[in-house]
Design a protein around this motif. Sequence first.
Motif, short mmCIF file in Angstrom:
data_model
loop_
_atom_site.label_atom_id
_atom_site.label_comp_id
_atom_site.label_asym_id
_atom_site.label_seq_id
_atom_site.Cartn_x
_atom_site.Cartn_y
_atom_site.Cartn_z
N MET A 116 14.91 39.84 5.99
CA MET A 116 15.23 38.62 5.28
C MET A 116 16.47 37.95 5.85
O MET A 116 16.67 36.77 5.62
N SER A 117 17.28 38.69 6.56
CA SER A 117 18.48 38.07 7.12
C SER A 117 18.12 37.04 8.21
O SER A 117 18.92 36.16 8.50
N PHE A 118 16.93 37.18 8.78
CA PHE A 118 16.48 36.22 9.78
C PHE A 118 16.39 34.81 9.18
O PHE A 118 16.78 33.83 9.79
N PHE A 119 15.84 34.71 7.98
CA PHE A 119 15.68 33.41 7.32
C PHE A 119 16.97 32.92 6.66
O PHE A 119 17.06 31.76 6.29
N ALA A 120 17.93 33.79 6.51
CA ALA A 120 19.21 33.39 5.92
C ALA A 120 20.06 32.61 6.92
O ALA A 120 20.94 31.84 6.53
N ASN A 121 19.79 32.80 8.20
CA ASN A 121 20.54 32.11 9.24
C ASN A 121 19.94 30.71 9.42
O ASN A 121 18.78 30.55 9.79
N TYR A 122 20.74 29.68 9.17
CA TYR A 122 20.27 28.30 9.25
C TYR A 122 19.84 27.90 10.67
O TYR A 122 18.97 27.06 10.83
N LEU A 123 20.43 28.50 11.67
CA LEU A 123 20.04 28.19 13.04
C LEU A 123 18.59 28.60 13.30
O LEU A 123 17.82 27.85 13.94
N ASN A 124 18.19 29.76 12.78
CA ASN A 124 16.81 30.20 12.95
C ASN A 124 15.83 29.27 12.24
O ASN A 124 14.76 28.97 12.77
N ILE A 125 16.19 28.82 11.05
CA ILE A 125 15.33 27.90 10.30
C ILE A 125 15.20 26.58 11.07
O ILE A 125 14.10 26.01 11.16
N ALA A 126 16.29 26.10 11.64
CA ALA A 126 16.26 24.87 12.41
C ALA A 126 15.37 25.02 13.64
O ALA A 126 14.59 24.12 13.98
N LEU A 127 15.44 26.15 14.31
CA LEU A 127 14.61 26.39 15.49
C LEU A 127 13.13 26.46 15.11
O LEU A 127 12.26 25.95 15.84
N ILE A 128 12.83 27.08 13.99
CA ILE A 128 11.44 27.13 13.52
C ILE A 128 10.93 25.73 13.21
O ILE A 128 9.81 25.35 13.59
N ALA A 129 11.75 24.92 12.56
CA ALA A 129 11.37 23.55 12.22
C ALA A 129 11.14 22.73 13.48
O ALA A 129 10.16 21.97 13.57
N ILE A 130 11.99 22.89 14.47
CA ILE A 130 11.84 22.17 15.74
C ILE A 130 10.54 22.59 16.43
O ILE A 130 9.80 21.75 16.96
N ALA A 131 10.23 23.87 16.41
CA ALA A 131 9.01 24.37 17.04
C ALA A 131 7.77 23.80 16.33
O ALA A 131 6.80 23.39 16.98
N LEU A 132 7.79 23.75 15.00
CA LEU A 132 6.66 23.20 14.25
C LEU A 132 6.47 21.71 14.53
O LEU A 132 5.35 21.26 14.75
N VAL A 133 7.56 20.95 14.52
CA VAL A 133 7.48 19.52 14.79
C VAL A 133 6.98 19.28 16.21
O VAL A 133 6.13 18.42 16.45
N SER A 134 7.47 20.05 17.16
CA SER A 134 7.02 19.90 18.56
C SER A 134 5.53 20.20 18.69
O SER A 134 4.81 19.49 19.40
N GLY A 135 5.06 21.23 18.01
CA GLY A 135 3.64 21.57 18.05
C GLY A 135 2.77 20.46 17.49
O GLY A 135 1.74 20.11 18.06
N VAL A 136 3.20 19.87 16.39
CA VAL A 136 2.44 18.77 15.78
C VAL A 136 2.43 17.57 16.72
O VAL A 136 1.40 16.92 16.92
N LEU A 137 3.57 17.25 17.32
CA LEU A 137 3.64 16.11 18.23
C LEU A 137 2.78 16.32 19.48
O LEU A 137 2.18 15.37 19.99
N LEU A 138 2.70 17.53 19.97
CA LEU A 138 1.84 17.82 21.12
C LEU A 138 0.36 17.73 20.76
O LEU A 138 -0.45 17.29 21.57
N ALA A 139 0.01 18.11 19.56
CA ALA A 139 -1.39 18.09 19.13
C ALA A 139 -1.82 16.72 18.61
O ALA A 139 -3.01 16.47 18.48
N TRP A 140 -0.88 15.83 18.34
CA TRP A 140 -1.19 14.53 17.73
C TRP A 140 -2.25 13.72 18.49
O TRP A 140 -3.18 13.20 17.87
N PRO A 141 -2.16 13.57 19.82
CA PRO A 141 -3.19 12.79 20.51
C PRO A 141 -4.60 13.36 20.32
O PRO A 141 -5.57 12.62 20.20
#
Length: 135
Positions: free
Chosen positions: A1-26
């Motif tokens: 659970m300490s992995f999700f407590a670190n805000y940097l990890n959450i930000a990286l996960i969010a960036i990865a999800l947004v990037s995946g959606v943008l790549l799949a958008w076309p």
Amino acid sequence: MSFFANYLNIALIAIALVSGVLLAWPTITRRGHGLSAADATQLINRRNAVVLDVRTAEQYGQGHLPQARNYPFEELTAKASQISKNKGTPLLLVCQNGQRARKAEQVLTDAGYAEVYSLQGGLEAWQTAGMPVVK
């Protein structure tokens, strides 16, 4: 659970999800079944697709894909039943730049044809790719 407590990890996960959606958008938003010249060639050679040129008879006479049949867009609705006996046969629609073919896709899909594709960029893209044209 300490992995999700670190805000940097959450930000990286969010960036990865947004990037995946943008790549799949076309791919997600792509309408119709547009094919490149290379993909169209494979469809014709491997699956015996019927090639329909939806330009006017005059444009068709100036040059068209080998074995293409001319069904002008304006007459397509009336002649839709004459195109192929088997509505499961793949159809490849060609026009000058791809716009009329995309409109014709809907007409033939509504007429009951299962596999209808349009040539992306039309005859212009076909010629740019160095593919043969018959006069």
